[in-house]
Scaffold this active site. Structure first.
Site: not given
Length: 411
Positions: A219, A397
């Site tokens: 990420e 997220d």
């Protein structure tokens, strides 16, 4: 491996509390002063685009952080992509999450009980990140925000040096995870080039110690340095089976061709071409030592999952779950409340701007669209965008976590 406490408040109100006046916006790769902060905030507020920057002056940052945390109405939350993804996954009662980041006393207090923090990850002081929010239509001086979003900045040396990466990798033997989510590499942008290069090489060596049968998702948040972004793509993604990154859109394509789609609603065909190129150039093939088979791309208006055929299942549900999380979390509702959301995605688009494309018209009864190109599958869905978002930070997220939770990895 990045974790902090987010201080969330109105960007305009903080800048006014600091005694700053509105003026012209200007992009800065690194913030060195309050003036740089004002210019960068206004630059991105005018675009309605999210951004994240490093603030290089420690003393000035601590003054701003103190002003922000003491401002009436400022809210303190779990922050850092790793901690936010962990917190989102921990909401599922069947999951246990290992989080290794610089965890101070305030952050530890805010974390879910399902989040395990090794003692080596604890530190005496919290790292603070400032999240300056603005609403759709909000005005400051000559600037009017086209939609709600946020501008993030910090003087975060611990996360920026990936201090907890080795602790994280050494903790995996005991924890025995089914999935590793790696985040924090983008925090190194504030470091010198030499430091970044050295730490990235150490990170690659450390990641190579993770057993190859454990899938890894990378990420990455907003980045400005294309060389560093390219280094990460070349050095790290070989070991990742999946990743998310919005700044992919500023990477040059083959033949030196540059296609940039850095707007709040990037062209679907351009995005599709870039995702296709990344998976073709860096993804897993019979003769390439790479694990990369999945990219989850999400923007305000729509989400795309691009996967190499034969490695992933349940992608219709995965992309839909991510889009659902975006609308529900931004509005702070348990499920989508149709009175609070609207559609911003294009109702018609082409699947490529380079090759002979197919034209797609969205059908409300089948909101996930699928197309295929040379061994790569694309799943697209529009997002129901919250009209008056309660909180925008951590949205990406939550989307990534939800998309991963619903994705099926083939052994």
């Amino acid at each position: 491996v990045n974790a902090c406490v987010d201080v969330v408040l109105s960007g305009v109100k903080l800048l006014e509390a600091l005694g700053l006046e509105p003026g012209d916006g200007k992009n800065h790769a690194v913030l060195a002063s309050q003036q740089d902060l004002r210019e960068a905030f206004m630059h991105f507020m005018e675009k309605g685009a999210a951004a994240e920057r490093f603030f290089s002056d420690a003393e000035s940052f601590h003054h701003i952080a103190r002003t922000a945390s003491e401002y009436p109405g400022a809210q303190l939350y779990v922050g850092g992509n790793a901690a936010l993804i962990g917190q989102k996954l921990a909401a599922n009662p069947d999951l246990k999450i290992l989080l290794c980041g610089p965890v101070g006393p305030k952050l530890h207090e805010l974390l879910d009980d399902n989040v395990v923090v090794p003692p080596e990850s604890m530190q005496e002081r919290d790292e603070f990140h400032l999240i300056l929010e603005y609403q759709a239509g909000e005005e400051w001086g000559q600037v009017k925000a086209p939609n709600a979003n946020r501008f993030i900045f910090s003087h975060d040396l611990s996360n920026g040096a990936l201090n907890m990466l080795e602790v994280f990798v050494s903790s995996l033997d005991e924890f025995q995870p089914d999935l590793v989510v790696l985040s924090g590499l983008h925090m190194m942008e504030g470091q010198s080039k030499e430091m970044r290069h050295r730490r990235l090489m150490e990170a690659v060596a450390s990641i190579s110690d993770i057993p190859t049968d454990i899938p890894i998702h990378l990420e990455l948040a907003s980045m400005t340095d294309q060389d560093f972004m390219s280094n990460i793509v070349h050095q790290v993604t070989k070991r990742m089976c999946s990743f998310h990154q919005f700044s992919l859109l500023s990477l040059p394509l083959s033949s030196g061709q540059q296609r940039t789609a850095m707007t709040s609603i990037p062209d679907v065909g351009v995005v599709s071409d870039i995702l296709f190129w990344v998976l073709k150039e860096h993804g897993k093939t019979a003769d390439r030592a790479s694990d990369l088979t999945r990219i989850h791309f999400h923007t305000l208006a729509y989400h795309i999952l691009a996967t190499v055929d034969g490695f992933w299942g349940n992608q219709v549900a995965a992309v839909a779950a991510g889009a659902r999380a975006a609308g529900a979390q931004a509005c702070a509702t348990e499920t989508i409340d149709t009175s609070k959301v609207f559609l911003k995605a294009p109702l018609e688009f082409v699947t490529s701007q380079i090759e002979a494309p197919s034209k797609i018209s969205l059908n409300p009864d089948e909101p996930v669209v699928h197309w295929h190109r040379e061994g790569i599958s694309f799943h697209f869905t529009p997002v129901l965008v919250c009209k008056d978002p309660v909180r925008t930070v951590g949205l990406g997220d939550a989307i990534s976590a939800e998309g991963l939770l619903y994705s099926e990895v083939y052994p």
